[in-house]
Design an enzyme around this catalytic site. Structure first.
Site, mmCIF file in Angstrom:
data_model
loop_
_atom_site.group_PDB
_atom_site.id
_atom_site.type_symbol
_atom_site.label_atom_id
_atom_site.label_comp_id
_atom_site.label_asym_id
_atom_site.label_seq_id
_atom_site.Cartn_x
_atom_site.Cartn_y
_atom_site.Cartn_z
ATOM 1 N N LYS A 7 4.738 5.013 -0.583
ATOM 2 C CA LYS A 7 5.159 3.727 -0.038
ATOM 3 C C LYS A 7 6.564 3.835 0.556
ATOM 4 C CE LYS A 7 4.004 -0.250 -1.956
ATOM 5 N NZ LYS A 7 3.837 -1.347 -2.949
ATOM 6 N N ILE A 8 6.671 3.374 1.790
ATOM 7 C CA ILE A 8 7.950 3.357 2.501
ATOM 8 C C ILE A 8 8.167 1.942 3.019
ATOM 9 C CG2 ILE A 8 9.197 4.222 4.515
ATOM 10 C CD1 ILE A 8 7.646 6.835 4.259
#
Length: 430
Positions: A201-202
């Site tokens: 996740k970014i």
């Protein structure tokens, strides 16, 4: 179904291999089917059991164990995911049986899980005894949970040829404004988790949009999180497409992505603005902003993932970056508790639901295609809010700042508590 996941998991890297690169560290399971329903209770959770009503019967007249979650996927093409993760991860087994097809996590979820459970104590003590500091210990705890959950969802990943069955883990929220630090952290997490069905996740901050492009170009699958506006969502899609094109891979089928478009938080903020305006017209728009914007995001998705540019990538096996509806728990008790699921159902989408939303939908949600229904009405709501002085880009920026800040606070709070616990353990052993 009651065995420990650690026995199922592949060997993990040696503890020493789990140290992040320089700059990253700092910056009673019950499943009881009956002819009419499936009851699912999650051990150790402070909430009522999930009741999964059977939605169909088999052709031979025998009752099935299907729920509305199965119908979401089989009839409408929406993948229901669960927005929570804690030990024991075997608690996920009844949810998988009830139709959950993936899991998302974030720093706040892990803060609650680790600080409120004794399930992490034994591993934490071992890590502290081995000389790990609080942050290194945190990542070890998180990585074990992610690896174990990936093992549980691996059959779904394999059955769908990599289209579903993902478990998401977020880079440090301290890196939300650090482009290269985020790239390094994503590469490190992908390497140490070492599972084909992990999503890194970014956040979709301005600084991390270039990170998304670079990480995708390196063949790493990404869950882009904290998307609150149409403009930022378009930048995220472009980063995904740019990354695929820059990868140089002849087969793009294993590089996938979801774009986590947040919903309920939009209504929470816009409703306050509308109440401050106070006119009948403004008050009549309460509870409509989030779904309207989400439907327009879906229109943009349809547009961007069609045409010559996309077709050229699709020929190399590329998969569309699915829209994932996040923040789907209803915060205003005046609204239907299934509002953010019922209103956004459609093919090639994901909805990650926290406990309450998941329970509510299984019990009384409506399985019907809605994401592309009444789009003109959604456009009208969007425009009407603009005319009232609601600036969508400003709403997105404020919510992004609040989201990043919330995750940072959870992360920092947990590290402080782990530091204190570690110091206590060290003192006790002296």
């Amino acid at each position: 179904m009651t065995g420990t996941v650690s026995k199922l998991a592949a060997p993990r890297p040696a503890a020493g291999a789990l140290l992040p690169p320089a700059g990253v560290r700092s910056a009673a399971l019950a499943f009881a089917p009956s002819p009419r329903r499936v009851s699912v209770s999650i051990a150790g959770r402070s909430r009522s059991p999930i009741i999964a009503m059977a939605s169909a019967k088999g052709g031979n007249g025998a009752p099935t164990q299907k729920t509305r979650l199965h119908d979401l996927y089989e009839l409408q093409g929406l993948s229901p995911w669960y927005d929570n993760l804690c030990r024991p991860v075997t608690d996920l087994l009844p949810l998988i049986a009830s139709g959950v097809r993936g899991v998302t996590s974030n720093p706040t979820i892990f803060q609650k899980a680790i600080s409120s459970s004794s399930a992490y104590d034994d591993q934490f003590k071992q890590l502290i005894s081995a000389g790990k500091d609080a942050e290194s210990a945190y990542w070890e705890l998180v990585i074990k949970d992610i690896q174990d959950a990936c093992k549980l969802f691996e059959p779904i990943y394999n059955e769908t040829d990599g289209a579903d069955g993902y478990v998401s883990v977020e880079v440090s929220p301290r890196l939300a404004n650090d482009t290269q630090g985020t790239v390094e952290a994503a590469k490190w997490l992908h390497k140490v988790v070492n599972r084909p069905n992990v999503y890194i996740k970014i956040p979709a901050t301005a600084e991390c949009v270039p990170s998304i492009r670079e990480v995708i170009s390196n063949g790493i699958s990404v869950n882009v999180t904290l998307i609150f506006s149409i403009a930022r969502y378009e930048a995220v899609i472009d980063a995904y497409l740019d990354g695929l094109e820059a990868s140089g891979l002849s087969d793009l089928s294993r590089v996938t992505s979801v774009a986590s478009f947040f919903v309920s938080r939009v209504d929470s903020l816009v409703d306050k603005m509308l109440e401050k305006i106070g006119t009948p017209e403004a008050l009549a728009l309460r509870g409509k902003a989030a779904v309207a914007q989400a439907k327009l995001a879906n229109q943009l998705y349809q547009k961007k993932f069609s045409g010559p540019r996309w077709e050229a990538l699709a020929k190399k096996g590329a998969k569309k970056q699915r829209l994932l509806w996040a923040s789907t728990g209803v915060k205003n008790p005046a609204y239907s508790d299934t509002l953010y699921v019922d209103s956004l159902i459609g093919p090639d989408t994901v909805n990650t639901m926290p406990d309450q939303a998941l329970q509510a939908f299984i019990d009384h949600g409506t399985v019907s295609r809605t994401v592309d229904a009444n789009v003109s009405e959604a456009e009208g709501v969007y425009s009407a809010l603009e005319k009232l002085g609601i600036n969508w880009d400003e709403v997105g920026k404020q919510l992004e700042l609040e989201g990043v800040d919330s995750f940072k606070k959870s992360f920092d709070s947990l590290l402080v508590s782990l530091e204190e616990k570690g110091n206590t353990l060290k003192t006790a052993t002296v």
